[in-house]
Design a protein around this motif. Structure first.
Motif, PDB file in Angstrom:
ATOM      1  N   ALA A  91      -8.107   1.786   1.253  1.00  0.00           N
ATOM      2  CA  ALA A  91      -7.556   0.766   0.344  1.00  0.00           C
ATOM      3  C   ALA A  91      -6.160   1.179  -0.127  1.00  0.00           C
ATOM      4  O   ALA A  91      -5.225   0.362  -0.133  1.00  0.00           O
ATOM      5  CB  ALA A  91      -8.488   0.575  -0.852  1.00  0.00           C
ATOM      6  N   ASN A  94      -3.670   0.778   2.734  1.00  0.00           N
ATOM      7  CA  ASN A  94      -3.366  -0.625   3.036  1.00  0.00           C
ATOM      8  C   ASN A  94      -2.513  -1.275   1.954  1.00  0.00           C
ATOM      9  O   ASN A  94      -1.684  -2.140   2.248  1.00  0.00           O
ATOM     10  CB  ASN A  94      -4.658  -1.417   3.233  1.00  0.00           C
ATOM     11  N   LEU A  95      -2.724  -0.862   0.701  1.00  0.00           N
ATOM     12  CA  LEU A  95      -1.954  -1.473  -0.387  1.00  0.00           C
ATOM     13  C   LEU A  95      -0.525  -0.957  -0.435  1.00  0.00           C
ATOM     14  O   LEU A  95       0.407  -1.704  -0.729  1.00  0.00           O
ATOM     15  CB  LEU A  95      -2.644  -1.228  -1.738  1.00  0.00           C
ATOM     16  N   LYS A  96      -0.337   0.330  -0.142  1.00  0.00           N
ATOM     17  CA  LYS A  96       1.002   0.930  -0.299  1.00  0.00           C
ATOM     18  C   LYS A  96       1.926   0.661   0.886  1.00  0.00           C
ATOM     19  O   LYS A  96       3.151   0.703   0.728  1.00  0.00           O
ATOM     20  CB  LYS A  96       0.889   2.441  -0.540  1.00  0.00           C
ATOM     21  N   LYS A  97       1.320   0.441   2.055  1.00  0.00           N
ATOM     22  CA  LYS A  97       2.107   0.070   3.245  1.00  0.00           C
ATOM     23  C   LYS A  97       3.330   0.958   3.498  1.00  0.00           C
ATOM     24  O   LYS A  97       4.435   0.450   3.674  1.00  0.00           O
ATOM     25  CB  LYS A  97       2.587  -1.390   3.108  1.00  0.00           C
ATOM     26  N   SER A 208      -7.955   4.629 -10.311  1.00  0.00           N
ATOM     27  CA  SER A 208      -8.066   3.373  -9.556  1.00  0.00           C
ATOM     28  C   SER A 208      -9.435   3.191  -8.938  1.00  0.00           C
ATOM     29  O   SER A 208      -9.888   2.067  -8.734  1.00  0.00           O
ATOM     30  CB  SER A 208      -7.049   3.359  -8.404  1.00  0.00           C
ATOM     31  N   SER A 233      -8.307  -6.352  -6.184  1.00  0.00           N
ATOM     32  CA  SER A 233      -7.179  -6.227  -5.239  1.00  0.00           C
ATOM     33  C   SER A 233      -7.474  -5.133  -4.206  1.00  0.00           C
ATOM     34  O   SER A 233      -7.042  -5.233  -3.050  1.00  0.00           O
ATOM     35  CB  SER A 233      -5.878  -5.919  -5.985  1.00  0.00           C
ATOM     36  N   PHE A 234      -8.224  -4.100  -4.615  1.00  0.00           N
ATOM     37  CA  PHE A 234      -8.537  -3.007  -3.676  1.00  0.00           C
ATOM     38  C   PHE A 234      -9.511  -3.501  -2.605  1.00  0.00           C
ATOM     39  O   PHE A 234      -9.392  -3.167  -1.436  1.00  0.00           O
ATOM     40  CB  PHE A 234      -9.119  -1.804  -4.427  1.00  0.00           C
ATOM     41  N   ALA A 237      -7.825  -5.520  -0.044  1.00  0.00           N
ATOM     42  CA  ALA A 237      -7.084  -4.699   0.925  1.00  0.00           C
ATOM     43  C   ALA A 237      -7.990  -4.169   2.031  1.00  0.00           C
ATOM     44  O   ALA A 237      -7.511  -3.616   3.021  1.00  0.00           O
ATOM     45  CB  ALA A 237      -6.405  -3.538   0.194  1.00  0.00           C
TER      46      ALA A 237
END
Ligand code: 0PR
Length: 368
Positions: A91, A94-97, A208, A233-234, A237
């Motif tokens: 997660a 994928n969120l930080k990209k 988190s 949101s996690f 992702a």
């Protein structure tokens, strides 16, 4: 009937828990077994069919969330701590990209993070420990760079049951704008029931996600782990599309998965409640102290004063002694750094079991 006899013969070769002092798992609570059987042919991979089971899973997530100061946490019941840790790292990534993502974990982190790094192609950086075997927050800070997607703290380390300074890690995560995952696979069902003044869960703003495993100190049946995130949101992702199913997306790592662990977790939590768990943890701590006393009498010294029901004793011949005990039908573990005998004092490891173990250990020690 013959087949069942054959199966029994295999099962008889398994070592009974009454001879195991190294496992983070234990005999599940009787109500967990009943709940497990009731849900034996469920599949949460298709929640449109198993909608009652899916509803129960949401309940369980709410209950564990409440235990960890966030009844609105989002997550699901995993196959164990490994899947939970992999999903947290996934997660974050994928969120930080970022192009070459890394995570910073303590040297004491469970090997599931190495698996996560390997399957997700995320570099796993290992931060040093201080002399109490807690992660050195300065070293975590040093290892963070622009490609760091998250940091990890352990609340109940596998080897020593130590708790990292999660409060400081939380501040650091907020300051550096990275996610913080807390692995309390073991400690999640222990720390809330100790008289300890430590914060390790969602009450800290920087946390988190949290791993907590009902199939360890939650006395649920295997497999039952749990990943909780601060918000949806996690989970978003983690979503992949499942276009041919009625529910069109899935965030779990495994596809077909049982609701047995969901049901067994629910049953134990409902039956025992906070007070029931507190009693169980208190008994495990008493037994741990008893083991420490007995080991002291034999000249062994703990590596750290046990924080929970995990304890290691300094011992140069740890591996040889472990192997000799194993030959005699007893299972304990040995750790390398520092060289020590390791014990996990689960509910099955009562005073009688410890007495029997100590008698066997005395015999073994005569050989060394
Ligand atoms: N995080 C921590 C802190 C752990 O200690 C473990 C497992 C995990 C994650 C991974 O959990 P799963 O194994 O559920 O995926 N720790 C135990 C250990 O290494 C696992 C275990 C349990 C090993 C029973 C042996 C055993 O008999 O001690």
């Amino acid at each position: 009937m013959e087949i069942l006899e054959e199966l029994k013969a295999f099962r008889c070769k398994d070592i009974p828990y009454s001879r195991v002092l190294s496992s983070m798992c234990t005999i599940p609570h009787p109500i967990a077994v009943k709940a497990h059987v009731e849900f034996i042919n469920t599949n949460l991979g298709d929640p449109a069919i198993f909608r009652g089971s899916a509803e129960l899973e949401r309940e369980v997530i709410g209950m564990i969330g409440k235990l960890l100061h966030h009844s609105n946490a989002k997550g699901y019941v995993t196959s164990g701590g490994t899947e939970a840790n992999v999903q947290a790292v996934r997660a974050f990534r994928n969120l930080k990209k970022v192009e070459r993502p890394n995570v910073v974990v303590p040297e004491s982190a469970h090997f599931s993070f190495d698996k996560a790094g390997d399957v997700l192609r995320v570099e796993v950086r290992k931060a040093k420990l201080d002399d109490e075997f807690k992660v050195d927050v300065g070293d975590v800070e040093r290892l963070i760079d622009e490609n760091t997607v998250g940091i990890v703290g352990i609340a109940g380390t596998t080897a020593l049951g130590q708790i990292d300074p999660i409060e400081e890690l939380s501040k650091l995560a907020l300051e550096k704008d990275v996610f913080l995952h807390v692995d309390s696979a073991f400690g999640g069902f222990v720390i809330p029931f100790l008289d300890l003044d430590v914060k390790f869960d969602f009450e800290l703003e920087g946390v988190s996600s949290v791993t907590v495993d009902p199939h360890k100190m939650g006395l649920a049946t295997i497999p039952a782990g749990c990943i909780l995130f601060r918000d949806s949101s996690f989970l978003k992702a983690l979503v992949v599309e499942t276009p041919y199913l009625i529910t069109e997306e899935q965030f779990s790592l495994t596809g077909t998965r049982p609701a047995t662990g969901v049901a067994s977790t629910y049953a134990v939590m409902k039956l025992l409640g906070f007070e029931g768990f507190r009693r169980i943890v208190r008994d495990c701590i008493k037994a741990t102290r008893y083991l420490v006393e007995k080991m002291n009498d034999l000249g062994f010294e703990p590596v750290i004063e046990p924080v929970m029901n995990v304890v290691c004793f300094k011992c140069e011949k740890a591996f040889e002694i472990r192997n000799e005990l194993y030959k005699r039908g007893w299972v304990i573990s040995a750790i390398r750094n520092p060289r020590a005998l390791r014990f996990v004092v689960m509910p099955h490891a009562n005073f009688n079991v410890i007495d029997e173990f100590i008698e066997e250990l005395k015999k073994v020690l005569r050989k060394f």
